[in-house]
Design an enzyme around this catalytic site. Sequence first.
Site, short mmCIF file in Angstrom:
data_model
loop_
_atom_site.label_atom_id
_atom_site.label_comp_id
_atom_site.label_asym_id
_atom_site.label_seq_id
_atom_site.Cartn_x
_atom_site.Cartn_y
_atom_site.Cartn_z
N PRO A 1196 0.04 -4.86 -2.79
CA PRO A 1196 1.17 -4.55 -3.68
C PRO A 1196 1.83 -3.24 -3.31
O PRO A 1196 1.16 -2.22 -3.12
CB PRO A 1196 0.52 -4.48 -5.06
CG PRO A 1196 -0.68 -5.37 -4.95
CD PRO A 1196 -1.17 -5.22 -3.54
N CYS A 1197 3.16 -3.27 -3.21
CA CYS A 1197 3.89 -2.11 -2.72
C CYS A 1197 4.46 -1.25 -3.82
O CYS A 1197 5.08 -0.24 -3.54
CB CYS A 1197 5.02 -2.55 -1.80
SG CYS A 1197 6.30 -3.53 -2.63
N GLN A 1198 4.25 -1.62 -5.10
CA GLN A 1198 4.90 -0.85 -6.17
C GLN A 1198 4.48 0.61 -6.14
O GLN A 1198 5.26 1.50 -6.44
CB GLN A 1198 4.57 -1.45 -7.54
CG GLN A 1198 5.31 -2.73 -7.82
CD GLN A 1198 4.60 -3.95 -7.29
OE1 GLN A 1198 3.70 -3.84 -6.46
NE2 GLN A 1198 4.98 -5.11 -7.75
#
EC number: 2.1.1.37
Length: 1527
Positions: A1196-1198
């Site tokens: 996940p890149c958040q």
Amino acid sequence: MAKSPRSVVTTGTKRRRAKVHKEDEPVENENLESEFDVSKKESNGATEPGNEPVASKRPKRAAACSNFKEKSLDLSEKDSIITIKESRVEEKEIEAVNLTRTGPEDGQPCRKIIDFILHDGDGNLQPFEMSEVDDIFITALIMPLDDDLEKDRGKGICCSGFGRIENWAISGYDEGAAVIWVSTETSDYKCVKPASSYRSYFEHFSEKARVCVEVYKKLARSVGGNPQVDLEELIAGVVRSINSNRSFNGTVTKDFVISSGEFIYKQLIGLDHTAGNDDEMLATLPVLVALKDECKSRAGFTHLPAMPSNGTLRIKDGQDKGLTEDEDAKLARLLQEEEEWKMMKQRGKRGTSQKNIYIKICETEIANDYPLPAYYKPYNQEMDEYIFDSDIGMYSDDVPVRILDNWALYNSDSRLISLELIPMKAGAENDIVVFGSGFMREDDGSCCSTAELAQLHSSSSKSGREDPGVPIYLSPIKEWVVEFGGSMICITIRTDVAWYKLRQPTKQYAPWCEPVLKTARLAVSIITLLKEQSRASKLSFAEVIKKVAEFDSRHPAFISSKAPTVERYVVVHGQIILQQFADFPDESVKRCAFITGLLAKMEESRHTKLAIKKKSQQMRGENLNPSAKMGPILRKKLMRATTTMLISKIWGEYYATYFPGDTKEEDQNEPKEIDDDQEENEDNDAEEEVNVQDEKATRTPPSTRSRKSSADTRKEIKWEGQTAGKTVSGEVLYKCVIVQDLSISVGATVTTEDDSGETIMCFVEYMYEKLDGKNMIHGIILQEGSQTVLGNAANDREVFLTNDCLEFEASDIKELVTVNIQSLPWGHKYRKENSEAKRIEKAKAEERKRKGLPVEYICKSLYWPEKGGFFSLPYDKIGNGTGICSSCERKPVGNEFKLLSESSFVFENITYNIHDFLYIRPEFFSQGEGHETYKAGRNVGLKPYAVCHLLSVHGPAGSRKANPESTKVKVRRFYRPDDISSTKAYSSDIREVYYSEDIISVPVVMIEGKCEVRLKDDLPNSDLPAVVEHVFCCEYLYDPANGALKQLPPNVRLVTLTRKVPASKKNKGKQICDIELGGSDKPKDGQSENCLATLDIFAGCGGLSEGLQRSGLSLTKWAIEYEEPAGDAFGENHPEAAVFVENCNVILKAIMDKCGDSDDCISTSEAAERAAKLSEDKIKNLPVPGEVEFINGGPPCQGFSGMNRFNQSPWSKVQCEMILAFLSFAEYFRPRFFLLENVRNFVSFNKGQTFRLTLASLLEMGYQVRFGILEAGAYGVAQSRKRAFIWAAAPGETLPEWPEPMHVFASPELKITLPDGKFYAAVKSTAAGAPFRSITVRDTIGDLPAVENGAGKPTIQYGSGPVSWFQKKIRSDMASLNDHISKEMNELNLIRCKHIPKRPGCDWHDLPDEKVKLSTGQMVDLIPWCLPNTAKRHNQWKGLYGRLDWEGNFPTSVTDPQPMGKVGMCFHPEQDRIITVRECARSQGFPDSYRFAGNIQNKHRQIGNAVPPPLAYALGRKLKQAIDAKR
């Protein structure tokens, strides 16, 4: 409470007895007893055998006030008589203790002291803990322990300068109230009340004691605590408990708890000896250890002068030197803590109000304007807002600004309550505590009105926002403000943690919000009314009321047509109106007659007047948000990463040693991008001037260095053994040399110095004797890990082979170093065996370190910064002593120009012959041309290479030396469709060129590589997702003079069609033409066994798998995805894969349990429970080690993405931790290949620590690793999307090269800085040219049928055929169109969209400055009121409400396209709507056959989070080439 020696207590440090001040002879008292020992000394002062009584010097009295200001007063005779009750004064402490005795006493006497001060021997007041460092004495009123504090003061005995203090203690843990004790040799004293002059000193320590008790309450099961809470929950709970009567903000409170972490830890571990059977040992409790570590990590956060308050520095002589250093350090720490505490208090006392009176709104008077009582029902997953504390800084007054949507306010009984009851000024006293709940999200810069949202639907009226935010409950609301401008009214509230812009309230709370908004609208209307007058004070209060009563019933501020009713409303809600007038910038309006009259009316109504103090009044007890009482089961739990022991060890040991920003040295080695714009500004590269000149990067190539000899001629040097042959130049080789007593063999490692005097470690490749008799060593330089991109994440015992060599004399050798060339067996079968070997190796190294022996290094990888990676050692080519150096062989061949003949030449390692087709830089043909750039139109004007046919070569005339500038070639130019017009380019094959009669002369320096031109019928029939071959087609002749296109004459032959590409020329530069006439590389039936069995983790809808499978490289057999809609989409498009819609932590735990490796798995109890509940079918289908050959995915890149500014929340931190789970999959399965994809900020996130640790983890597993950043737009999509990639390949495999960018795209070279000022770019920028033009918006979506705002029909007909090359490829054989659906805008945004001109570059700046009437009758501004006022701070808000340009590109695909979002350019070029799901999918390169699942928000999210399939295809194709070459 009575002091009990057996109660739960913690103690301070026992002091070592110092020299006596009065006597010269030493007095020993090494074994001071604690006041809580079971055996107590009697109070008769008897001493132990061998010890003399201690005589203490009587300290000076504390300084008393000597200057009093006199004031005349008239007193009556009665008042002038003062009855004085003097307390008895005693000189000796023992007498005061005896006189306050109330009965028989066992053991050490216990008393209480009031009005006390602690001071040193000179009378200077000293902090409480200074008693651990210096001799500290007490001046106080000593009283019996059980007497009343005030009524029985007469029983007290005043005693000055008694003691000294031997130790101190904290009790009251079980009771929940901290009690502080000090002890002298005579008695134990309960510290009850400090003197006013000493209060500020004592307050700091008492707060620390209070925090200790609160932490104990949260952790000890015996008092209802939970020892399993994590650090964030513990701190949030403690802060919430103590905050109800604190005078400073929550940020300071949290920092105070953390800064006291080491103190808390030391106190609580002393309670372990009293712990019950059900209590865990506090000394080893993870959360308590984490608190201590967090405290230590913040050491040095501030550097305040460590000076006593009196400005003097005392140096104590004659004490034990062994204690001096520790005591000095403690003294400095205590003084700094005191200074920090004073700063905290000063910050906390700052008030924001300008007046000292606030007129409170009366609840009974406004009750009729509100609904009947109702109660708030909390969401099951609400989280404490303190968990999301932003950690801005220990002393910062600033708090972040966030958005609260779907909100409600209520009191401690959960009864809904009005905002009006909260004072609108900070610091005002208040007897009502108001809490709130709602969905928190990042401040996206939008300026939506609270009033507007309370009446209208959100921007997506059908299904609301895709991302509602995080459900939270708030701490008490401190203040609130109303901001207004035009028709906009925004309400913002403040808590200890943040400011919250209120958006839409809950449906239940909307009636409670309406009166506040109505009053705010009324205030705005009255201000407007006054501004219309010649002067603001022209209208009195009564006249204003009369005019308001005359408002039309449809007026937004209409109250009533009756003036008394209006007056009542204005007066009872007056405080809102007063605040809005106070904030209005016109002084005449602020001081108008209406305001004067309103204040008078409010005072007449006898409204309560609240005092506004510099610090707010403390609330008594714990005014906790009732939502906090929800059980932990109902609250959202964040699952930590499941890891293997190895990954946990690597990351855990690193964070136990290093912390962000520790040293400047660490920062120097931090990898970061040169182009360091945040993700949300990815498209702003166009706003910089794009330099289309060739950027010849200055790189430092590998080299062979010869150092100047500084040989010690006195050293005895001789060869040992027989000769081993000769070098190519005839010099004799040897295998061993003796230098003094050192025997140096080929393959050994030695140290020497370079010309700068720096010590260098060299691997001896070979040694030889020069013709002049000198004994020479040819060595390959080894680098320590800290000198590589790994920085401080490297193993401190690992060194890396490089491509740099050094030749030096044998006499220059300094010492012999042990370096073991390591090669461990590879594969999942050897994980435990290798782990045990490394454990033994590490233990051996630590033992050597303890004994002071030299470090033994290991070397297992080649560091090649010019290729951005670490590669396997060439074991068979190093240390052979043959005179051939593997490092020298790897050096790049020079790029010198060679004129071979009149018909051929070599330029940049490519050989060119007459009749070859080649590329010429576009700048040769377009010098002087310019073009306008704007957001998402930045590719407009950029041109690809010109394709030309080489006809002849002409060297320089005369004797001039041939070089690329002087040598010219005659070429025939082939034109492209885009040279004719954009319309022609749109309808033509992107590979098409036109023959011409234009013959031009071009300098060789303008050549950029080779290509091929074929007849169109000879092109491969390819349905590949991206163009990867340098092959063009031609069937027309173009005459640029008249613009005519004609069929290619039969006599024109394209010569290279009859020539085959020699095998020796393949895979070199741009002359690659290995065409596969079969078309698609996608595995066909019967060929899948040659594909890599692949596990896709964080699979999303499958963009990465789609591209990799189309390349023919892999077959995704297993996929893991947490979100169900995305998992459904993956399964629909990849039916051959087993899709697990579950948390990857649960899946990894289940796999390791299935394989019997539970002992090697670290997971949460929740992950273990959910893994145990998986069905038998799921467990049966889980992959096991040995089955998986390739793992890929994008954690996940958040947390890493700059687009998510809310990336410091615990959820984002946990998502960032998902990299640990991802790496653990690789560590457990040990696949042949591994690919990590993430946003480009991944490289620089967390100061590069995450990136470095990822590389270090893969290297520790034994992988080869390389890293780079690519721009998706250069690989055939009409979108700017920069992504970071990390490849890993098992030993013996070949790491793939980076795919060559094939399309022009206005992106800078994406560089990663390395140590020593070097940098690495995976590929060069194509802004200056590329083989093919960029893909445009028109190419991508120009054929799609028109739809309306909010179109929702899932399947429709195309209506027309494809036009562009891209459309034909993306449509394939689809007969109908899916997901051409659009988010529905609200009425106002739709009107704005219709007013945006339909031409390139238009956005909100082009909106007319006028008002429009909504269907509700409300008049609103077309231009969002907040944009002009904040434009300077936000790059003019370029692109918001922007239209796409047909000839430009899409901005970065986001998960929620909206006109006021971070990427606001989302309007169709010609239609008045937001771009559809299918249009977004095409911008990412998804074929029309690809299906998405869920609602429209789900689908946008799936697309926005995906890897563009064409980019994935290009990556997969390069890996396939590497594997095929090995076969």
